[in-house]
Write a protein that holds these residues in place. Sequence first.
Motif, mmCIF file in Angstrom:
data_model
loop_
_atom_site.group_PDB
_atom_site.id
_atom_site.type_symbol
_atom_site.label_atom_id
_atom_site.label_comp_id
_atom_site.label_asym_id
_atom_site.label_seq_id
_atom_site.Cartn_x
_atom_site.Cartn_y
_atom_site.Cartn_z
ATOM 1 N N THR A 2 0.826 -1.217 0.000
ATOM 2 C CA THR A 2 0.000 0.000 0.000
ATOM 3 C C THR A 2 0.860 1.266 0.000
ATOM 4 O O THR A 2 0.349 2.357 0.271
ATOM 5 N N GLU A 3 2.140 1.094 -0.310
ATOM 6 C CA GLU A 3 3.071 2.208 -0.175
ATOM 7 C C GLU A 3 2.661 3.436 -0.988
ATOM 8 O O GLU A 3 2.808 4.563 -0.551
ATOM 9 N N GLY A 4 2.118 3.194 -2.198
ATOM 10 C CA GLY A 4 1.818 4.344 -3.053
ATOM 11 C C GLY A 4 0.433 4.939 -2.833
ATOM 12 O O GLY A 4 0.054 5.903 -3.496
ATOM 13 N N MET A 5 -0.340 4.361 -1.899
ATOM 14 C CA MET A 5 -1.745 4.798 -1.790
ATOM 15 C C MET A 5 -1.893 6.076 -0.976
ATOM 16 O O MET A 5 -1.168 6.310 -0.016
ATOM 17 N N ASP A 6 -2.878 6.895 -1.381
ATOM 18 C CA ASP A 6 -3.114 8.121 -0.611
ATOM 19 C C ASP A 6 -4.021 7.814 0.591
ATOM 20 O O ASP A 6 -4.566 6.716 0.730
ATOM 21 N N GLU A 7 -4.161 8.819 1.436
ATOM 22 C CA GLU A 7 -4.864 8.644 2.706
ATOM 23 C C GLU A 7 -6.304 8.153 2.510
ATOM 24 O O GLU A 7 -6.767 7.260 3.220
ATOM 25 N N GLU A 8 -6.984 8.721 1.536
ATOM 26 C CA GLU A 8 -8.387 8.361 1.340
ATOM 27 C C GLU A 8 -8.522 6.904 0.874
ATOM 28 O O GLU A 8 -9.416 6.175 1.337
ATOM 29 N N SER A 9 -7.639 6.478 -0.038
ATOM 30 C CA SER A 9 -7.705 5.081 -0.495
ATOM 31 C C SER A 9 -7.349 4.139 0.646
ATOM 32 O O SER A 9 -7.923 3.058 0.772
ATOM 33 N N LEU A 10 -6.393 4.551 1.471
ATOM 34 C CA LEU A 10 -6.025 3.726 2.621
ATOM 35 C C LEU A 10 -7.216 3.558 3.554
ATOM 36 O O LEU A 10 -7.498 2.461 4.040
ATOM 37 N N ALA A 11 -7.935 4.672 3.799
ATOM 38 C CA ALA A 11 -9.084 4.624 4.710
ATOM 39 C C ALA A 11 -10.119 3.626 4.210
ATOM 40 O O ALA A 11 -10.776 2.945 5.001
ATOM 41 N N SER A 12 -10.243 3.501 2.880
ATOM 42 C CA SER A 12 -11.265 2.602 2.325
ATOM 43 C C SER A 12 -10.925 1.135 2.583
ATOM 44 O O SER A 12 -11.779 0.260 2.433
ATOM 45 N N LEU A 13 -9.687 0.842 2.969
ATOM 46 C CA LEU A 13 -9.299 -0.547 3.270
ATOM 47 C C LEU A 13 -9.647 -0.946 4.704
ATOM 48 O O LEU A 13 -9.706 -2.122 5.042
ATOM 49 N N VAL A 14 -9.835 0.055 5.575
ATOM 50 C CA VAL A 14 -9.928 -0.205 7.022
ATOM 51 C C VAL A 14 -11.358 -0.551 7.407
ATOM 52 O O VAL A 14 -12.273 0.243 7.197
ATOM 53 N N THR A 15 -11.551 -1.739 7.952
ATOM 54 C CA THR A 15 -12.908 -2.162 8.317
ATOM 55 C C THR A 15 -13.142 -2.054 9.827
ATOM 56 O O THR A 15 -12.198 -2.008 10.615
ATOM 57 N N ARG A 16 -14.403 -2.040 10.181
ATOM 58 C CA ARG A 16 -14.813 -2.021 11.588
ATOM 59 C C ARG A 16 -14.138 -3.153 12.362
ATOM 60 O O ARG A 16 -13.566 -2.932 13.441
ATOM 61 N N ASP A 17 -14.211 -4.367 11.811
ATOM 62 C CA ASP A 17 -13.677 -5.519 12.527
ATOM 63 C C ASP A 17 -12.170 -5.399 12.765
ATOM 64 O O ASP A 17 -11.658 -5.891 13.773
ATOM 65 N N ALA A 18 -11.466 -4.745 11.832
ATOM 66 C CA ALA A 18 -10.025 -4.552 12.019
ATOM 67 C C ALA A 18 -9.757 -3.608 13.187
ATOM 68 O O ALA A 18 -8.747 -3.724 13.877
ATOM 69 N N MET A 19 -10.676 -2.663 13.418
ATOM 70 C CA MET A 19 -10.491 -1.698 14.513
ATOM 71 C C MET A 19 -10.963 -2.264 15.860
ATOM 72 O O MET A 19 -10.710 -1.684 16.910
ATOM 73 N N ILE A 20 -11.663 -3.408 15.828
ATOM 74 C CA ILE A 20 -11.984 -4.146 17.057
ATOM 75 C C ILE A 20 -10.848 -5.134 17.342
ATOM 76 O O ILE A 20 -10.627 -5.538 18.481
ATOM 77 N N GLY A 21 -10.137 -5.498 16.283
ATOM 78 C CA GLY A 21 -8.981 -6.382 16.451
ATOM 79 C C GLY A 21 -9.241 -7.829 16.092
ATOM 80 O O GLY A 21 -8.407 -8.687 16.367
#
Lengths: 219, 116
Positions: A187-206
């Motif tokens: 994901t090195e070349g991705m911008d902040e908004e595209s990165l945010a689209s990868l992040v799911t709820r379950d990943a933030m619960i762990g």
Amino acid sequence: MTDPEHGHQHGHAHPHAPIGQESPPGYYEIMETAFRELLVERGMIGPDEIRRQIEVLDSRTPALGAKVVARAWVDAEFRRRLLADGRAACEELGISFYDDTRLIVLENTATVHNLIVCTLCSCYPRPVLGLPPDWYKLKAYRARAVVEPRVVLAEFGTVIPDDVEIRVSDSTAMVRYLVLPRRPDGTEGMDEESLASLVTRDAMIGVVPVAAPAGRMVQ
Amino acid sequence: MNRQAEPAGTALLPGIVMALGEEPVFRPGDLVRILARSPIGHYRVPAYLRGKTGTVEAVIEPAAIDNEQEAYGRNAGAKRHYYRVAVAMTEVWPDYAGPEKDGLRIEIYETWLERT
């Protein structure tokens, strides 16, 4: 469109029974209604306040948390502030905290994997993630997450190697937790908004890692 | 040696006397036991951790309203220090199946901790 199955119009075609109250209200439902009506009747709260709080919660979704995570991935200084004081860093991004809770952000690393749970009820970082998923409130998850976290994680498809430490944070009173997942490879070349689209709820619960974007080769 | 003479990171002017309860009793690294009390009422200390020992990982700032009192409308507004406490999984569950380093973290109010 008209649904020939049961002859009403509500924009979708699959047949289903009318949505309504199907069973008598349970004990706690009756208690909640009675309590709420008493509070309104005594002028302690008004219907507008209840409706407003529903609007507040509806305005909070995992997209906010994803924005926080993506910012932390691209901005080391922000990440440092986020780990030092989660609440203040979220407020900095314009996410308000409408209650007295604190937010501790837990960083997953190559050696530590964090998981969050509330064994007593359903404490959850609502200001940044909105309402918790139903499974988060089930007794099975709440009990097993602290007894056999590795088995629970494996059921989510997440197998944590034995050399990685698992830290389960039990949220009980004042503190809410948000997991800062690891940024996936590729994901090195991705911008902040595209990165945010990868992040799911379950990943933030762990319970899961953030997956690398589809169609990209992971090195 | 009075380890409570100075709050971490703050130097007090000479002669300043702090009120009882103004500064945290425990410091990061302190070994503590979560009390095994069973009072009647609303106590947000899970039963599975009562009596277990752990290590204070951090003092959570700022001090927060004692919700155990607040739940009964008593003493609302009184603030208490609370801590992020680390407890090993093997301490909580003697037959824990995972690696020994796995652990639990929980916030505990000062009124529920004692030094081991």
